[in-house]
Design a protein around this motif. Structure first.
Motif, PDB file in Angstrom:
ATOM      1  N   PRO A  75      33.651  82.142 104.181  1.00  0.00           N
ATOM      2  CA  PRO A  75      32.809  83.225 103.671  1.00  0.00           C
ATOM      3  C   PRO A  75      31.674  82.870 103.517  1.00  0.00           C
ATOM      4  N   PHE A  76      30.501  83.918 103.580  1.00  0.00           N
ATOM      5  CA  PHE A  76      29.078  83.387 103.513  1.00  0.00           C
ATOM      6  C   PHE A  76      28.881  82.981 102.029  1.00  0.00           C
ATOM      7  N   ASP A  77      29.477  83.814 101.023  1.00  0.00           N
ATOM      8  CA  ASP A  77      28.976  83.334  99.686  1.00  0.00           C
ATOM      9  C   ASP A  77      29.775  82.234  99.232  1.00  0.00           C
ATOM     10  N   ASP A  78      30.571  81.630  99.882  1.00  0.00           N
ATOM     11  CA  ASP A  78      31.059  80.423  99.641  1.00  0.00           C
ATOM     12  C   ASP A  78      30.193  79.265 100.028  1.00  0.00           C
ATOM     13  N   ALA A  79      29.727  79.339 101.238  1.00  0.00           N
ATOM     14  CA  ALA A  79      29.121  78.491 101.937  1.00  0.00           C
ATOM     15  C   ALA A  79      27.508  78.494 101.056  1.00  0.00           C
ATOM     16  N   LEU A  80      27.142  79.436 100.649  1.00  0.00           N
ATOM     17  CA  LEU A  80      25.883  79.597  99.822  1.00  0.00           C
ATOM     18  C   LEU A  80      26.010  78.902  98.599  1.00  0.00           C
ATOM     19  N   VAL A  81      27.135  79.181  97.957  1.00  0.00           N
ATOM     20  CA  VAL A  81      27.265  78.544  96.522  1.00  0.00           C
ATOM     21  C   VAL A  81      27.513  76.850  96.821  1.00  0.00           C
ATOM     22  N   GLY A  82      28.377  76.589  97.687  1.00  0.00           N
ATOM     23  CA  GLY A  82      28.762  75.373  97.726  1.00  0.00           C
ATOM     24  C   GLY A  82      27.524  74.471  98.155  1.00  0.00           C
ATOM     25  N   ALA A  90      23.547  83.506  93.650  1.00  0.00           N
ATOM     26  CA  ALA A  90      24.625  84.557  93.396  1.00  0.00           C
ATOM     27  C   ALA A  90      24.315  85.844  93.315  1.00  0.00           C
ATOM     28  N   LEU A  91      23.218  85.948  92.557  1.00  0.00           N
ATOM     29  CA  LEU A  91      22.881  87.370  92.219  1.00  0.00           C
ATOM     30  C   LEU A  91      22.082  87.940  93.568  1.00  0.00           C
ATOM     31  N   ARG A  92      21.419  87.584  94.461  1.00  0.00           N
ATOM     32  CA  ARG A  92      20.909  88.052  95.479  1.00  0.00           C
ATOM     33  C   ARG A  92      22.275  88.191  96.467  1.00  0.00           C
ATOM     34  N   ALA A  93      23.089  87.555  96.419  1.00  0.00           N
ATOM     35  CA  ALA A  93      24.325  87.747  97.552  1.00  0.00           C
ATOM     36  C   ALA A  93      25.214  88.764  96.832  1.00  0.00           C
ATOM     37  N   VAL A  94      25.156  89.411  95.581  1.00  0.00           N
ATOM     38  CA  VAL A  94      26.037  90.266  95.064  1.00  0.00           C
ATOM     39  C   VAL A  94      26.296  91.502  96.071  1.00  0.00           C
ATOM     40  N   GLY A  95      27.518  91.699  96.262  1.00  0.00           N
ATOM     41  CA  GLY A  95      27.838  92.941  97.048  1.00  0.00           C
ATOM     42  C   GLY A  95      27.379  92.803  98.620  1.00  0.00           C
ATOM     43  N   GLY A  96      27.335  91.529  98.941  1.00  0.00           N
ATOM     44  CA  GLY A  96      27.139  91.459 100.539  1.00  0.00           C
ATOM     45  C   GLY A  96      25.914  91.802 100.958  1.00  0.00           C
ATOM     46  N   ARG A  97      25.002  91.849 100.100  1.00  0.00           N
ATOM     47  CA  ARG A  97      23.810  92.507 100.470  1.00  0.00           C
ATOM     48  C   ARG A  97      22.837  91.285 101.463  1.00  0.00           C
ATOM     49  N   GLU A 123      24.092  88.562 102.745  1.00  0.00           N
ATOM     50  CA  GLU A 123      24.730  88.387 104.162  1.00  0.00           C
ATOM     51  C   GLU A 123      24.432  89.516 104.954  1.00  0.00           C
ATOM     52  N   GLU A 124      24.456  90.617 104.858  1.00  0.00           N
ATOM     53  CA  GLU A 124      24.298  91.911 105.672  1.00  0.00           C
ATOM     54  C   GLU A 124      22.822  91.973 106.396  1.00  0.00           C
ATOM     55  N   GLU A 125      21.962  91.434 105.249  1.00  0.00           N
ATOM     56  CA  GLU A 125      20.461  91.301 105.696  1.00  0.00           C
ATOM     57  C   GLU A 125      20.273  90.182 106.830  1.00  0.00           C
ATOM     58  N   LEU A 126      21.055  89.162 106.490  1.00  0.00           N
ATOM     59  CA  LEU A 126      20.731  87.757 107.427  1.00  0.00           C
ATOM     60  C   LEU A 126      21.508  88.135 108.665  1.00  0.00           C
ATOM     61  N   ARG A 127      22.664  88.770 108.833  1.00  0.00           N
ATOM     62  CA  ARG A 127      23.464  88.948 110.127  1.00  0.00           C
ATOM     63  C   ARG A 127      22.288  89.798 110.910  1.00  0.00           C
ATOM     64  N   GLY A 128      21.593  90.464 110.499  1.00  0.00           N
ATOM     65  CA  GLY A 128      20.556  91.416 111.395  1.00  0.00           C
ATOM     66  C   GLY A 128      19.584  90.534 111.923  1.00  0.00           C
ATOM     67  N   LEU A 129      19.238  89.515 111.371  1.00  0.00           N
ATOM     68  CA  LEU A 129      17.953  88.679 111.681  1.00  0.00           C
ATOM     69  C   LEU A 129      18.152  87.369 112.876  1.00  0.00           C
ATOM     70  N   SER A 130      17.284  86.980 113.379  1.00  0.00           N
ATOM     71  CA  SER A 130      17.373  85.886 114.339  1.00  0.00           C
ATOM     72  C   SER A 130      17.535  84.601 113.861  1.00  0.00           C
ATOM     73  N   ASP A 131      17.958  83.555 114.298  1.00  0.00           N
ATOM     74  CA  ASP A 131      18.175  82.133 113.398  1.00  0.00           C
ATOM     75  C   ASP A 131      16.812  82.041 112.588  1.00  0.00           C
ATOM     76  N   GLN A 132      15.715  82.052 113.251  1.00  0.00           N
ATOM     77  CA  GLN A 132      14.503  81.519 112.554  1.00  0.00           C
ATOM     78  C   GLN A 132      14.168  82.676 111.321  1.00  0.00           C
ATOM     79  N   GLU A 133      14.418  83.895 111.672  1.00  0.00           N
ATOM     80  CA  GLU A 133      13.963  84.750 110.690  1.00  0.00           C
ATOM     81  C   GLU A 133      14.819  84.531 109.320  1.00  0.00           C
ATOM     82  N   ALA A 134      16.501  84.268 109.819  1.00  0.00           N
ATOM     83  CA  ALA A 134      17.405  84.253 108.894  1.00  0.00           C
ATOM     84  C   ALA A 134      17.252  82.930 107.814  1.00  0.00           C
TER      85      ALA A 134
END
Length: 288
Positions: A106-113, A180-187, A189-200
């Motif tokens: 899960p994206f959040d887990d990777a972020l926190v980990g 964690a605050l930035r990731a709340v509600g999947g916000r 992740e959703e934004e990053l999934r719409g971006l290219s590798d470099q943008e993300a």
DNA sequence: CTCCAGGTACTAA
DNA sequence: TTAGTACCTGGA
């Protein structure tokens, strides 16, 4: 436990190798390995019996959709191997770890980990994750025993820095809380999934505590970007020893070279190569 | 006790 | 842009 035919999946290398910090292995009398892991969505129990995988998910039981995605059984493994097997170094690394895979955490887990990971040993990271799970993670029942799930970002975002310090994360507390605050509600992740590798990657690096390496880890393990090479100390050793680079070449340049060389699957190649040079049972001496 | 650990942010040339 | 350094803290 459910049974599913699944030959050639290397669970010990994949689950314990450092992409996730929330798996434990035990061995029963007959020598069979059993793995118990926790994510923010499910806890999982796994055991191989011959070529069959015995498995269960918690608290939602029998969730093969979830598990097969987490284990990335959706990819054409042999095709990936054939693409990345381009020289003797990667070839040897693949032979040493047949069945190694990349997990879709899960994206959040990777972020926190990986926010926990900077200048910490794997053992130390694992300890932090477990303390955070105990303190902030939901409790689920796993065959009668209590187990904590990986803490959700919604819960971490409202934790105080003091709370987090009790989990021994040290100066990373503020980074974890803000991330964690930035990731709340999947916000996020959703934004990053719409971006290219470099943008993300650039977007991730705007988070405090996220630089090149941690951004890349989140891309690979949390967003299934298969052409990214997180260059940790081991990655640099591979780049230097096998492919003739030096630190002075710079992170981005080396990363780009890997992406082109391994034609879309640099993340997978890196997983084999970096596990290989790190040792993990096949001792490779590295003088400091 | 000292040193280091799967990095990053900040500062000074 | 590139080097040097502090940062929390457990474990060797």
């Amino acid at each position: 436990m459910n049974k599913t035919f699944l030959p050639h999946y290397n669970f010990s290398e994949t689950l314990l190798g450092g992409q996730s910090f929330s798996w434990d292995m035990s061995v029963d009398e007959s020598g069979n390995q059993q793995f118990v892991g926790f994510t923010s969505e499910r806890a999982v129990k796994l055991r191989m019996s011959g070529e069959e995988l015995l498995w269960q998910t918690y608290p939602v039981h029998d969730d093969w959709d979830w598990l097969s995605r987490y284990l990335r059984l959706d990819v054409d493994y042999n095709q990936i191997i054939s693409v990345i097997e381009k020289d003797q170094h990667i070839s040897r690394a693949i032979k040493e770890r047949p069945g190694l895979r990349i997990l879709a955490q899960p994206f959040d887990d990777a972020l926190v980990g990986f926010l926990c990971s900077s200048t910490k040993s794997i053992k130390g990271i694992r300890q932090c994750i477990r303390l955070m799970a105990e303190k902030f993670g939901e409790v689920v029942k796993v065959d009668g025993t209590r187990l904590h799930l990986f803490p959700r970002v919604e819960r971490l975002a409202e934790a105080t820095v003091e709370d987090l310090l009790e989990c021994k994360v040290g100066f990373r507390a503020r980074n974890i809380q803000e991330g964690a605050l930035r990731a709340v509600g999947g916000r996020l992740e959703e934004e990053l999934r719409g971006l290219s590798d470099q943008e993300a990657i650039e977007r991730l690096k705007e988070l405090r505590g996220v630089g090149n390496k941690i951004a890349d880890c989140i891309m690979v393990y949390g967003l299934q970007r298969d052409n990214i090479t997180p260059l940790d100390v081991w990655g640099w050793r591979v780049a230097e020893r096998y492919y003739g680079f030096s630190k002075s070449d710079g992170y981005e340049k080396v990363n780009e070279w890997f992406s082109e060389y391994f034609e879309g699957y640099a993340s997978w190649a890196a997983q084999f190569l970096f596990e290989g040079i790190r040792g993990g049972g096949h001792s490779v001496e590295v003088s400091g």
